[in-house]
Write a protein that holds these residues in place. Structure first.
Motif, PDB file in Angstrom:
ATOM      1  N   UNK A 126       0.828  -1.202   0.000  1.00  0.00           N
ATOM      2  CA  UNK A 126       0.000   0.000   0.000  1.00  0.00           C
ATOM      3  C   UNK A 126       0.864   1.254   0.000  1.00  0.00           C
ATOM      4  N   UNK A 127       1.958   1.228   0.758  1.00  0.00           N
ATOM      5  CA  UNK A 127       2.860   2.370   0.804  1.00  0.00           C
ATOM      6  C   UNK A 127       3.545   2.585  -0.538  1.00  0.00           C
ATOM      7  N   UNK A 128       4.027   1.505  -1.142  1.00  0.00           N
ATOM      8  CA  UNK A 128       4.694   1.616  -2.440  1.00  0.00           C
ATOM      9  C   UNK A 128       3.738   2.178  -3.490  1.00  0.00           C
ATOM     10  N   UNK A 129       2.486   1.724  -3.464  1.00  0.00           N
ATOM     11  CA  UNK A 129       1.483   2.168  -4.435  1.00  0.00           C
ATOM     12  C   UNK A 129       0.901   3.530  -4.096  1.00  0.00           C
ATOM     13  N   UNK A 130       1.339   4.141  -2.976  1.00  0.00           N
ATOM     14  CA  UNK A 130       0.881   5.453  -2.537  1.00  0.00           C
ATOM     15  C   UNK A 130      -0.605   5.444  -2.195  1.00  0.00           C
ATOM     16  N   UNK A 131      -0.975   4.441  -1.438  1.00  0.00           N
ATOM     17  CA  UNK A 131      -2.342   4.326  -0.968  1.00  0.00           C
ATOM     18  C   UNK A 131      -2.483   4.790   0.470  1.00  0.00           C
ATOM     19  N   UNK A 132      -3.600   4.418   1.091  1.00  0.00           N
ATOM     20  CA  UNK A 132      -3.907   4.830   2.455  1.00  0.00           C
ATOM     21  C   UNK A 132      -3.233   3.865   3.435  1.00  0.00           C
ATOM     22  N   UNK A 133      -2.025   4.199   3.848  1.00  0.00           N
ATOM     23  CA  UNK A 133      -1.236   3.312   4.707  1.00  0.00           C
ATOM     24  C   UNK A 133      -1.870   3.126   6.089  1.00  0.00           C
ATOM     25  N   UNK A 134      -2.323   4.199   6.786  1.00  0.00           N
ATOM     26  CA  UNK A 134      -2.973   3.971   8.086  1.00  0.00           C
ATOM     27  C   UNK A 134      -4.164   3.029   7.993  1.00  0.00           C
ATOM     28  N   UNK A 135      -4.930   3.144   6.914  1.00  0.00           N
ATOM     29  CA  UNK A 135      -6.067   2.238   6.743  1.00  0.00           C
ATOM     30  C   UNK A 135      -5.588   0.803   6.560  1.00  0.00           C
ATOM     31  N   UNK A 136      -4.492   0.600   5.842  1.00  0.00           N
ATOM     32  CA  UNK A 136      -3.951  -0.749   5.647  1.00  0.00           C
ATOM     33  C   UNK A 136      -3.472  -1.340   6.969  1.00  0.00           C
ATOM     34  N   UNK A 137      -2.879  -0.499   7.811  1.00  0.00           N
ATOM     35  CA  UNK A 137      -2.419  -0.962   9.124  1.00  0.00           C
ATOM     36  C   UNK A 137      -3.604  -1.463   9.954  1.00  0.00           C
ATOM     37  N   UNK A 138      -4.644  -0.640  10.037  1.00  0.00           N
ATOM     38  CA  UNK A 138      -5.808  -1.007  10.837  1.00  0.00           C
ATOM     39  C   UNK A 138      -6.560  -2.191  10.227  1.00  0.00           C
ATOM     40  N   UNK A 139      -6.695  -2.213   8.905  1.00  0.00           N
ATOM     41  CA  UNK A 139      -7.419  -3.301   8.255  1.00  0.00           C
ATOM     42  C   UNK A 139      -6.719  -4.635   8.488  1.00  0.00           C
ATOM     43  N   UNK A 140      -5.390  -4.643   8.363  1.00  0.00           N
ATOM     44  CA  UNK A 140      -4.658  -5.870   8.632  1.00  0.00           C
ATOM     45  C   UNK A 140      -4.762  -6.293  10.083  1.00  0.00           C
ATOM     46  N   UNK A 141      -4.750  -5.318  10.994  1.00  0.00           N
ATOM     47  CA  UNK A 141      -4.866  -5.622  12.417  1.00  0.00           C
ATOM     48  C   UNK A 141      -6.224  -6.232  12.741  1.00  0.00           C
ATOM     49  N   UNK A 142      -7.297  -5.636  12.204  1.00  0.00           N
ATOM     50  CA  UNK A 142      -8.638  -6.164  12.447  1.00  0.00           C
ATOM     51  C   UNK A 142      -8.781  -7.572  11.878  1.00  0.00           C
ATOM     52  N   UNK A 143      -8.230  -7.786  10.683  1.00  0.00           N
ATOM     53  CA  UNK A 143      -8.333  -9.102  10.053  1.00  0.00           C
ATOM     54  C   UNK A 143      -7.620 -10.158  10.886  1.00  0.00           C
ATOM     55  N   UNK A 144      -6.423  -9.828  11.370  1.00  0.00           N
ATOM     56  CA  UNK A 144      -5.680 -10.786  12.193  1.00  0.00           C
ATOM     57  C   UNK A 144      -6.407 -11.091  13.493  1.00  0.00           C
ATOM     58  N   UNK A 145      -6.961 -10.036  14.110  1.00  0.00           N
ATOM     59  CA  UNK A 145      -7.696 -10.237  15.355  1.00  0.00           C
ATOM     60  C   UNK A 145      -8.944 -11.082  15.105  1.00  0.00           C
ATOM     61  N   UNK A 146      -9.698 -10.754  14.058  1.00  0.00           N
ATOM     62  CA  UNK A 146     -10.906 -11.518  13.750  1.00  0.00           C
ATOM     63  C   UNK A 146     -10.576 -12.955  13.400  1.00  0.00           C
ATOM     64  N   UNK A 147      -9.434 -13.165  12.743  1.00  0.00           N
ATOM     65  CA  UNK A 147      -9.072 -14.518  12.327  1.00  0.00           C
ATOM     66  C   UNK A 147      -8.842 -15.467  13.485  1.00  0.00           C
ATOM     67  N   UNK A 148      -8.412 -14.934  14.626  1.00  0.00           N
ATOM     68  CA  UNK A 148      -8.225 -15.780  15.798  1.00  0.00           C
ATOM     69  C   UNK A 148      -9.519 -16.499  16.149  1.00  0.00           C
ATOM     70  N   UNK A 149     -10.638 -15.838  15.959  1.00  0.00           N
ATOM     71  CA  UNK A 149     -11.931 -16.405  16.315  1.00  0.00           C
ATOM     72  C   UNK A 149     -12.675 -16.962  15.094  1.00  0.00           C
TER      73      UNK A 149
END
Length: 349
Positions: A126-149
């Motif tokens: 996302x950073x290389x492509x000049x996208x929304x990096x903070x959103x990518x950080x949070x989205x990945x975090x939520x996905x990892x947390x949700x995946x536990x359950x």
């Protein structure tokens, strides 16, 4: 004038950690653990999985995750890609049995579709492509947390007996090996979070070594049981082709679907990279718990998909970076270009 030498990750065709995984698989094929050695390796693997999920919990910043809820539409879109679209495509792969995939490989293909998204590589692309990096950080975090359950529940519903049987005993293993260590890490984060941050490099080696141990144990069990006789070169090629179609579909659906939902370009980039990839770091330990002795074939599709997604997304990210308006400095681009692999999850930023 001196010429700057590119980082290995920018010119190597294969991710270095994938090479380590391949070497571990080769070691298991040549010298599989048997007898007492297998018991020792199995016990160590169980402890390694618990340690991994304890570290995942200790690193997850709950406050940062809650702050990211402000962009809830984007995060729901990524979660829908990860835990709705992917599983639906995984279920559709049942039509490839037995002509393209064996039942065992199809179970691994379906499991691949159930695991959470990546964090590090999604942020880097996302950073290389000049996208929304903070959103990518949070989205990945939520996905990892949700995946536990979510991942164990989806595995119970969709894999059933194919996943080695989902009984009260298997549910208890998931709770004890995954959920309890994760929650313990969250509870102790206040006291151990600083220590983990100061020794991040050392703990990164521990994480990667633990996953290599899980892979060695799983593939050793497969070699002793003789399951690898079921994977012919033709079946392997068919699996790669099916995964290429899966990745292409998810890249397309996440990009154009996000456009139809009204997201701007920066958000669409974050959605595409976070919603089209799967985490090897989270998936391998989960597979060892969910599949047990059947884990060796179950993790093969995930390992192959991991390398494929890195190679394809690297090309897409660089292409999108040339089409974008400059939104960040050169230092940011340099820091992102060396983080294309998916090492074990480090969520707190």
């Amino acid at each position: 004038m001196t010429r700057r030498i590119p980082r290995p990750s920018s010119w190597l065709p294969v991710d270095a950690y994938v090479l380590a995984l391949a070497a571990t698989v080769a070691l298991a094929a040549l010298l599989p653990a048997r007898g007492t050695a297998a018991d020792v390796a199995g016990g160590a693997s169980t402890g390694a999985v618990s340690l991994l999920f304890f570290l995942y919990g200790a690193r997850l910043s709950t406050a940062e995750a809650l702050d990211g809820l402000k962009h809830w539409r984007l995060h729901l879109t990524v979660l829908a890609c990860t835990f709705v679209l992917f599983p639906l495509l995984g279920l559709a792969s049942g039509g490839l049995v037995p002509y393209v995939l064996t039942p065992e490989l199809q179970a691994g293909f379906l499991f691949l579709c159930l695991v959470p998204s990546t964090i590090q590589s999604s942020i880097a692309f996302t950073s290389i492509a000049r996208g929304n990096v903070p959103a990518a950080i949070c989205a990945g975090s939520f996905s990892s947390l949700a995946g536990i359950f979510v991942t164990p529940v989806l595995a119970a519903l969709l894999l059933g007996s194919t996943g080695g049987g989902f009984s009260a005993d298997s549910l208890m293993r998931i709770v004890l090996q995954l959920l309890v260590p994760f929650l313990a890490g969250q509870l102790l984060r206040r006291w151990v979070g600083g220590l983990l941050t100061r020794h991040r490099k050392v703990l990164g080696l521990v994480d990667r070594g633990s996953i290599l141990l899980v892979v060695y144990t799983a593939f050793s069990e497969g070699m002793v049981a003789g399951v690898w006789h079921q994977v012919t070169p033709a079946r392997l090629g068919a699996l790669l082709a099916a995964e290429a179609v899966l990745l292409a579909l998810m890249l397309t659906l996440s990009w154009y679907g996000a456009r139809r939902l009204g997201f701007d370009r920066a958000d669409r980039i974050a959605i595409q990279f976070a919603g089209s990839k799967k985490s090897l770091a989270a998936g391998l330990p989960m597979a060892s718990v969910i599949f047990g002795a059947h884990a060796s074939l179950a993790v093969l599709p995930l390992m192959l998909f991991h390398q494929m997604q890195l190679m394809v997304c690297a090309v897409i990210a660089k292409r999108r970076s040339r089409d974008a308006e400059p939104t960040r400095g050169p230092a940011d681009a340099d820091s992102a270009s060396g983080a294309l692999s998916d090492p074990p999850v480090t969520v707190s930023r």
